[in-house]
Design a protein around this motif. Sequence first.
Motif, PDB file in Angstrom:
ATOM      1  N   VAL A 185       0.856  -1.189   0.000  1.00  0.00           N
ATOM      2  CA  VAL A 185       0.000   0.000   0.000  1.00  0.00           C
ATOM      3  C   VAL A 185       0.891   1.237   0.000  1.00  0.00           C
ATOM      4  N   HIS A 233       2.061   5.161  -2.344  1.00  0.00           N
ATOM      5  CA  HIS A 233       2.124   5.941  -3.579  1.00  0.00           C
ATOM      6  C   HIS A 233       3.462   6.665  -3.620  1.00  0.00           C
ATOM      7  N   LEU A 279       6.659   4.659  -4.403  1.00  0.00           N
ATOM      8  CA  LEU A 279       6.129   3.812  -5.468  1.00  0.00           C
ATOM      9  C   LEU A 279       5.856   4.627  -6.738  1.00  0.00           C
ATOM     10  N   ARG A 329       3.342   4.452  -8.698  1.00  0.00           N
ATOM     11  CA  ARG A 329       1.924   4.779  -8.800  1.00  0.00           C
ATOM     12  C   ARG A 329       1.253   4.352  -7.498  1.00  0.00           C
ATOM     13  N   SER A 330      -0.027   4.658  -7.353  1.00  0.00           N
ATOM     14  CA  SER A 330      -0.752   4.259  -6.153  1.00  0.00           C
ATOM     15  C   SER A 330      -1.002   2.754  -6.151  1.00  0.00           C
ATOM     16  N   PHE A 331      -0.743   2.134  -5.016  1.00  0.00           N
ATOM     17  CA  PHE A 331      -0.997   0.717  -4.836  1.00  0.00           C
ATOM     18  C   PHE A 331      -1.876   0.515  -3.602  1.00  0.00           C
ATOM     19  N   ASP A 367      -2.848  -3.115  -3.040  1.00  0.00           N
ATOM     20  CA  ASP A 367      -2.964  -4.493  -3.512  1.00  0.00           C
ATOM     21  C   ASP A 367      -2.738  -5.472  -2.366  1.00  0.00           C
ATOM     22  N   VAL A 405      -8.030  -6.065  -4.978  1.00  0.00           N
ATOM     23  CA  VAL A 405      -7.782  -4.641  -5.213  1.00  0.00           C
ATOM     24  C   VAL A 405      -9.125  -3.926  -5.136  1.00  0.00           C
TER      25      VAL A 405
END
Length: 368
Positions: free
Chosen positions: A170, A172, A257, A259-261, A263, A276
């Motif tokens: 989790v 970004h 990261l 991009r935003s995660f 997952d 997700v």
Amino acid sequence: MKRTAALVLFAVLPLAAQQYKIAVVGLAHTHVWSHLPEMLKGDPVKLVGVADESQESLDRAKRTVPAALLYTDYKKMIDETMPDIVWGFSETYRHVEIVRYCAPKKIHVILEKPLAATYEQALEIQRLARQYGIQVLTNYSSTWRSGDYAAKAAMDAGEIGALYRLRAIVGHGGPGDPKTSPFAAWLADPVKNGGGALMDFASYSVNWALWLKGYPQSVYATALHLRPEMFPNVEDSSTVILNYKDAIAIIEGSWDLPRSFADREVFGRQGSMYIVNDKVELRKTPQRGPGGGVPAGPVDMKVDPLPPERAQALAYMVNKLRANQPLDGMSALDLNVQTMEVLEAAKLSIRTGRAVALPLSKSQSDAR
């Protein structure tokens, strides 16, 4: 006579017919700006006040909130409006201060995640809530996503067998530059936030893992400082490993990261599920035989929307208050105190380079 009758009638109205009053304490956490419009709708609560010491934040609030509802002193606001619920959007280390003021007045509290900046503060919040009989809800946005509930129902039904591995990432690209963003400045403060990416993003998955698998035996954690020039005082990436007798949870929380995660993946001996938001992908483990099994392709599971009273924080809190029921699941206060204990153990593991056994001793929880 008519006034007396009306008052008596109101007193005996069913709880479902009564409207709860809510007040906001603090505008430091930017999540507040997406929640204020909902509060102003008047369902299921009536907004009676918004307080912050920053005039700049209050000026921004004026674009949404009537000026008559704005205060610079949250204690004055609470005393004048006597809300049923206070929602704190302050820096995390002030959560305990808010509960200290609200609990003796029997005011229930919602706090943006995590529950506190330290385990010691979380224990005080728990003690105050029990002493005065109030509800304290920690608001993780992930709590209101249907995918996790569909996955848990499938796990409980034995769809993937015994759970032995949990994995979550989790985060970004970061909250911004602390030199120019007040929000990023307190998030990157080890006192005001209790840490950096560990507290900001690993906390989501620790709470989730405890809800699914329970209390671990020990915690091991590492931290990275990939951008010390921007975040000199806190970690910008963290990994936390929860060790169970029969399972492991691997949790990453990061500000680095691409991009935003958000997952998550869970593994059992009979399959796995990739989660997700509101989507769950199921993969079944092939049957083993003389010729080996053929891997099964992913199947998108049916995910039903959450009922309205479980779909967002305010509706959930009001529903529990009306039913006179304790908070449960990922919102349960005791679970969120355990979440803080795990995060405290992770901080200690990062400092010492060793795994930390649970429960924490008093000397460990008092260590700074």
